[in-house]
Design an enzyme around this catalytic site. Structure first.
Site, mmCIF file in Angstrom:
data_model
loop_
_atom_site.group_PDB
_atom_site.id
_atom_site.type_symbol
_atom_site.label_atom_id
_atom_site.label_comp_id
_atom_site.label_asym_id
_atom_site.label_seq_id
_atom_site.Cartn_x
_atom_site.Cartn_y
_atom_site.Cartn_z
ATOM 1 N N HIS A 41 0.819 -1.219 0.000
ATOM 2 C CA HIS A 41 0.000 0.000 0.000
ATOM 3 C C HIS A 41 0.852 1.269 0.000
ATOM 4 O O HIS A 41 0.324 2.382 -0.221
ATOM 5 C CB HIS A 41 -0.942 0.009 1.199
ATOM 6 C CG HIS A 41 -2.256 0.677 0.932
ATOM 7 N ND1 HIS A 41 -2.491 1.476 -0.158
ATOM 8 C CD2 HIS A 41 -3.430 0.667 1.627
ATOM 9 C CE1 HIS A 41 -3.722 1.934 -0.127
ATOM 10 N NE2 HIS A 41 -4.321 1.455 0.940
ATOM 11 N N ARG A 42 2.155 1.156 0.209
ATOM 12 C CA ARG A 42 3.026 2.316 0.076
ATOM 13 C C ARG A 42 3.159 2.715 -1.396
ATOM 14 O O ARG A 42 3.370 3.886 -1.724
ATOM 15 C CB ARG A 42 4.416 2.020 0.645
ATOM 16 C CG ARG A 42 4.450 1.730 2.129
ATOM 17 C CD ARG A 42 5.846 1.282 2.556
ATOM 18 N NE ARG A 42 6.258 0.063 1.855
ATOM 19 C CZ ARG A 42 7.448 -0.519 2.016
ATOM 20 N NH1 ARG A 42 8.336 0.022 2.849
ATOM 21 N NH2 ARG A 42 7.751 -1.616 1.366
#
Length: 448
Positions: free
Chosen positions: A418-419
């Site tokens: 999700h980064r």
């Protein structure tokens, strides 16, 4: 008498610090030729044969089968004739890094590994799958639990070399079975897994006997591939914030296309499976969404968008889970991609996946459908941005063209970092994969 030279265990893969002696292929006093494999070493990434760096005699083993040796520590001593023999290597001197050392070529279409060999180190020979004769297995670091079973009669034991594949040797070692005492039933006198299990069970008793003591728990040492996999999964789970999205889709079109392509002449020599079209769908969707093929560089505080898609294919093997990858898979035709995936699968089943095959992956696929599982939430391989899970394909009622019909349906899951990837990008990517699988023929023409 020739000069004695100590050979230290080389680095058999980037970052590896140790290796376990799986089997000695040459006994002390045996003659060896330059580049002749003389020992099998199992690392955390692969089972490799180490070739001899000299012509001469293998004078001494510095470890027994089952013992772990640190990289740079003495592995064997050779006796070499002639005054020009290289000087003895100091015990604290690290040998050069040898990625892919002792690996065989899986086929003429496989890409050659980058990088030239170190000048002082002989080039590795082609791997041979011929059975070898190991010495008796001694494991100082682990003693398997005793098995209360009658021993195999000595008269039934074969004479001469013991033929067995590496996974069978490992099973015998873990169960404490001496392969020399096992009666082989395989082709050409090869000891099979069933033979080892039969040796453990022993002959059935003539009458029921009371068990003297409760059965003991089996203790399996955590090492090799399983140890590295555990470390990587823990590191990945607590480093990259995982998000998983799911999509259930009609893949009747894909299943029809699989049947069609199997009948094509150009696919006569390769295996056409649903996984091939899932892989192609991932590659085409990654072309539409380049950020899905990225890496988070924490040290440089940068996002690295990769040019090549090194497509990983998760494979369950007797040594544990491995994820070899197809290098630059985006450049391969469908026939070449099918050949590359088939080659990776065969190599993994044989326990011959090399460290180079597992390095540099960017996106991976886990096919849990072969086990009858619908979907899952896979953990990212370290350094990768996304992993797609492909579930079982089942006939289910589905609304098709306004009517309920029985269609071939599957569930896809996508875990991502999700980064790098937000929910919108991950969902768009997964939707594109599903669209391709629903109409592969039309989409293949439109996207390529």
């Amino acid at each position: 008498m020739g000069q004695k030279i100590t050979f230290n265990l080389p680095d058999l893969g980037e970052g590896l610090t140790e290796g376990e002696v799986a089997a000695w292929l040459v006994e002390p006093g045996g003659e060896v030729k330059l580049n002749q494999p003389f020992v099998e070493v199992e690392t955390a990434k692969a089972l490799v044969e180490v070739p001899s760096p000299y012509d001469g005699v293998l004078a001494e083993h510095h470890a027994v089968a089952g013992e772990t040796v640190d990289v740079g520590k003495p592995l064997a001593t050779f006796e070499v004739e002639g005054a020009d023999a290289p000087p003895e290597v100091k015990k604290d001197e690290r040998t050069p890094n040898l990625v892919g050392y002792g690996a065989r070529e899986a086929g003429s279409k496989r890409r050659k590994r980058k990088g030239a060999p170190v000048a002082e180190t002989p080039a590795p020979p082609a791997r041979s799958l011929a059975p070898v004769t190991p010495p008796s297995v001694i494991t100082p670091s682990f003693t398997p639990p005793p098995v209360e079973a009658a021993p195999v009669p000595a008269a039934a034991a074969p004479s001469g070399p013991v033929l067995a594949k590496p996974p069978v040797r490992k099973l015998a070692k873990d169960l404490g079975v001496d392969l020399a005492s096992v009666v082989p039933t395989g082709p050409n006198g090869t000891v099979s897994r069933a033979d080892v299990e039969a040796a453990v069970a022993g002959p059935a008793p003539a009458a029921p006997q009371r068990v003297a003591a409760a059965a003991e728990d089996q203790r399996i040492p955590i090492k090799g591939v399983r140890k590295l996999t555990a470390q990587n999964m823990v590191a990945s789970a607590f480093t990259a914030p995982h998000v998983t999205v799911f999509l259930t889709c009609d893949v009747t079109g894909m299943m029809d296309t699989v049947k069609e392509f199997r009948a094509r002449r150009e696919f006569a020599d390769v295996k056409v499976t649903p996984l091939l079209f899932v892989a192609k769908a991932v590659l085409l969707a990654a072309r539409r969404h380049p950020m899905i093929n990225a890496r988070w560089d924490e040290a440089a505080q940068e996002i690295v968008v990769k040019h090549d898609v090194n497509l990983g294919i998760a494979a369950a093997t007797p040594r544990g889970l491995v994820v070899p990858n197809v290098k630059a898979a985006q450049d391969l035709s469908l026939v070449e991609l099918a050949d590359a995936i088939g080659s990776l699968a065969r190599t993994a089943r044989e326990g011959r996946t090399t460290p180079a095959d597992m390095m540099g992956g960017t996106i991976s696929i886990s096919n849990v459908g072969v086990f009858g599982v619908d979907t899952g939430t896979p953990i990212l391989p370290p350094g990768e941005s996304a992993i797609l899970v492909f579930g079982a394909v089942r006939p289910q009622p589905w609304v098709h063209e306004g009517e309920i019909a029985v269609r071939q349906v599957t569930t896809l899951g996508l875990s991502f970092d999700h980064r790098l990837i937000d929910g919108e990008l991950g969902s768009q990517f997964l939707a594109d994969v599903g669209a391709f699988l629903s109409h592969p023929g039309e989409t293949l023409l439109a996207w390529t």
